[in-house]
Write an enzyme that holds these catalytic residues in place. Sequence first.
Site, PDB file in Angstrom:
ATOM      1  N   LYS A 180      20.657 -98.185 -15.048  1.00  0.00           N
ATOM      2  CA  LYS A 180      19.891 -97.215 -15.862  1.00  0.00           C
ATOM      3  C   LYS A 180      20.252 -97.448 -17.321  1.00  0.00           C
ATOM      4  CE  LYS A 180      17.019 -93.723 -15.226  1.00  0.00           C
ATOM      5  NZ  LYS A 180      16.044 -93.546 -14.137  1.00  0.00           N
TER       6      LYS A 180
HETATM    7  P1  NAD Z   1       8.135 -87.689 -18.582  1.00  0.00           P
HETATM    8  O1  NAD Z   1       8.791 -87.938 -19.892  1.00  0.00           O
HETATM    9  O2  NAD Z   1       6.805 -88.270 -18.306  1.00  0.00           O
HETATM   10  O3  NAD Z   1       8.043 -86.101 -18.316  1.00  0.00           O
HETATM   11  C1  NAD Z   1       9.164 -85.276 -18.460  1.00  0.00           C
HETATM   12  C2  NAD Z   1       8.697 -83.842 -18.294  1.00  0.00           C
HETATM   13  O4  NAD Z   1       9.848 -82.995 -18.387  1.00  0.00           O
HETATM   14  C3  NAD Z   1       7.723 -83.364 -19.374  1.00  0.00           C
HETATM   15  O5  NAD Z   1       6.681 -82.637 -18.799  1.00  0.00           O
HETATM   16  C4  NAD Z   1       8.589 -82.448 -20.239  1.00  0.00           C
HETATM   17  O6  NAD Z   1       7.850 -81.420 -20.870  1.00  0.00           O
HETATM   18  C5  NAD Z   1       9.514 -81.877 -19.191  1.00  0.00           C
HETATM   19  N1  NAD Z   1      10.716 -81.283 -19.779  1.00  0.00           N
HETATM   20  C6  NAD Z   1      11.555 -81.827 -20.680  1.00  0.00           C
HETATM   21  N2  NAD Z   1      12.506 -80.922 -21.018  1.00  0.00           N
HETATM   22  C7  NAD Z   1      12.252 -79.813 -20.294  1.00  0.00           C
HETATM   23  C8  NAD Z   1      12.858 -78.543 -20.212  1.00  0.00           C
HETATM   24  N3  NAD Z   1      13.951 -78.242 -20.906  1.00  0.00           N
HETATM   25  N4  NAD Z   1      12.306 -77.626 -19.376  1.00  0.00           N
HETATM   26  C9  NAD Z   1      11.210 -77.891 -18.637  1.00  0.00           C
HETATM   27  N5  NAD Z   1      10.593 -79.092 -18.688  1.00  0.00           N
HETATM   28  C10 NAD Z   1      11.108 -80.031 -19.505  1.00  0.00           C
HETATM   29  O7  NAD Z   1       9.228 -88.155 -17.497  1.00  0.00           O
HETATM   30  P2  NAD Z   1       8.958 -88.589 -15.983  1.00  0.00           P
HETATM   31  O8  NAD Z   1       8.855 -90.052 -15.951  1.00  0.00           O
HETATM   32  O9  NAD Z   1       7.900 -87.751 -15.393  1.00  0.00           O
HETATM   33  O10 NAD Z   1      10.368 -88.226 -15.329  1.00  0.00           O
HETATM   34  C11 NAD Z   1      10.678 -86.923 -14.852  1.00  0.00           C
HETATM   35  C12 NAD Z   1      11.865 -87.014 -13.909  1.00  0.00           C
HETATM   36  O11 NAD Z   1      11.544 -87.898 -12.834  1.00  0.00           O
HETATM   37  C13 NAD Z   1      13.154 -87.565 -14.501  1.00  0.00           C
HETATM   38  O12 NAD Z   1      14.253 -86.977 -13.848  1.00  0.00           O
HETATM   39  C14 NAD Z   1      13.090 -89.041 -14.138  1.00  0.00           C
HETATM   40  O13 NAD Z   1      14.375 -89.658 -14.131  1.00  0.00           O
HETATM   41  C15 NAD Z   1      12.516 -88.927 -12.753  1.00  0.00           C
HETATM   42  N6  NAD Z   1      11.885 -90.143 -12.261  1.00  0.00           N
HETATM   43  C16 NAD Z   1      10.862 -90.740 -12.913  1.00  0.00           C
HETATM   44  C17 NAD Z   1      10.265 -91.872 -12.379  1.00  0.00           C
HETATM   45  C18 NAD Z   1       9.068 -92.539 -13.024  1.00  0.00           C
HETATM   46  O14 NAD Z   1       8.519 -93.465 -12.413  1.00  0.00           O
HETATM   47  N7  NAD Z   1       8.614 -92.117 -14.186  1.00  0.00           N
HETATM   48  C19 NAD Z   1      10.749 -92.417 -11.187  1.00  0.00           C
HETATM   49  C20 NAD Z   1      11.787 -91.775 -10.515  1.00  0.00           C
HETATM   50  C21 NAD Z   1      12.351 -90.641 -11.075  1.00  0.00           C
END
Ligand code: NAD
Length: 447
Positions: free
Chosen positions: A132
């Site tokens: 990561k």
């Molecule tokens: P993203 O940046 O697209 O979205 C993040 C979201 O979190 C946004 O809607 C934002 O408003 C919200 N957020 C941020 N701070 C916040 C708070 N304090 N309270 C409430 N909401 C809040 O990110 P993503 O890619 O959707 O990732 C989200 C999660 O999923 C993370 O934990 C990431 O590690 C995990 N993840 C993502 C992927 C991927 O393919 N993108 C894969 C596996 C896991």
Amino acid sequence: MTTATPSRPAITPANVRNPILDEVGLPLDPDNLYNQTVGVVLTAAEMLGLPKFVQLIMAQPKNEIMVHFPVKMDSGEYQLFKGYRVQHNNALGPYKGGLRFHHDVHLDDVKSLALLMTMKCSLVHIPFGGGKGGVKCNPRDLSQGELMRVTRRFCAAISHAIGPDYDIPAPDVGTNAQVMAWFADTYESLTDSNRNSWDALRVVTGKPVEIGGSLGREKATGQGVVDVLVEMLPELGIKMEGMKFSLIGYGNVGSWTGRILAKLGAKLVAVMDHTGAIRSDKGIDTEALAEHVAKSGGVGAYGAASKISTEEFYKTKVDVLVPAALEQMIKEQEARWIDAKVIAEGANAPTTPGGDRVLNERGIEVLPAILCNAGGVTVSYFEWIQNKSCTRWTEERVDRELNQHMVEAAARTKRARQRYGCDMRTASYIASLDNIAKAYAIRGIFP
Ligand code: NAD
């Protein structure tokens, strides 16, 4: 509902510290995300009877890289940025894991996420290890030009430590396909790639389709969450048609999970992100909300639903709550507020051990992150295979093969749960560690 109460709760009591943590020199801090994550993994390791040397290896990453690099801002001034790349384990294949651009990125968070990637790749049986990375910055405060220069300088700073067959980053919070394109272009320009420049682009996944990205990658994590729910809900006594759900986060994972569930007949009733929380008992139009977020940056000002407080959000009665934002959001207090039958963890590590204990006591089923959100890395693996073999899969094939991986990983988790009589999270860790243990038993340790 047939939520099974674990006959042998595996959640480590708050006052018990695994001696491995002392042996590898981890500080005593129960609120520290890395301590929490590795603590739960080691509890599963003990239940499995994982050899001690493998427990020691799992307890710390192989490499922790920290870099500082200057970037010229639009103002003409230089700003110094801090970046990380943590390579946790590569016993099963090259290090693999996302890049996070966020103002609150710390080394211990990146270590936790790298460990979870090791666990996830092993659970879904893809030939990758765990890594990561991240840059401490707020991408919302950067212009497109600044974001591109931060990405390119970060890539330059770590380019000696990554590679298409060694360590392969991908998007995460605050990064996207465009960031991956800049990253790949920079890596290709900096490496000896005159003869095989296209192959150098394999250094990242989650690229735009035009430069080697896979069809179906953008929605893959949300699709995987839904695949797991489809597999698990019948035995939890919940029907998809008319199922009420809520989401924390409406970014990549949250919005795709929401849109795909809505297509299957489920009803989104509440959403919370960094701009606020909203609710509508009639149901929220997931496509219209995605358009609103793309324009405004968050759900807070969405007109066709009522604004609610954080507490009201958690107390909203739903069948399924999907946290899809950041780590450690569901602590004891939130776990007491939650009015859901099932939590499907789209985000990584959204529930603290304290939150887990409360949810477990209340009989709320938690479908763990390493199972639920493994769809992203699985389709990243498909992208990597397509790049390596110069082929292009159809979206139907991507979806079909993704579903197969998710269903098999869910089955492995259920089998471990039955055998060890524990909660789902511990069961998923046991199934994953079992696979890693076999690799170590066969490979041995050099020299
Ligand atoms: P993203 O940046 O697209 O979205 C993040 C979201 O979190 C946004 O809607 C934002 O408003 C919200 N957020 C941020 N701070 C916040 C708070 N304090 N309270 C409430 N909401 C809040 O990110 P993503 O890619 O959707 O990732 C989200 C999660 O999923 C993370 O934990 C990431 O590690 C995990 N993840 C993502 C992927 C991927 O393919 N993108 C894969 C596996 C896991």
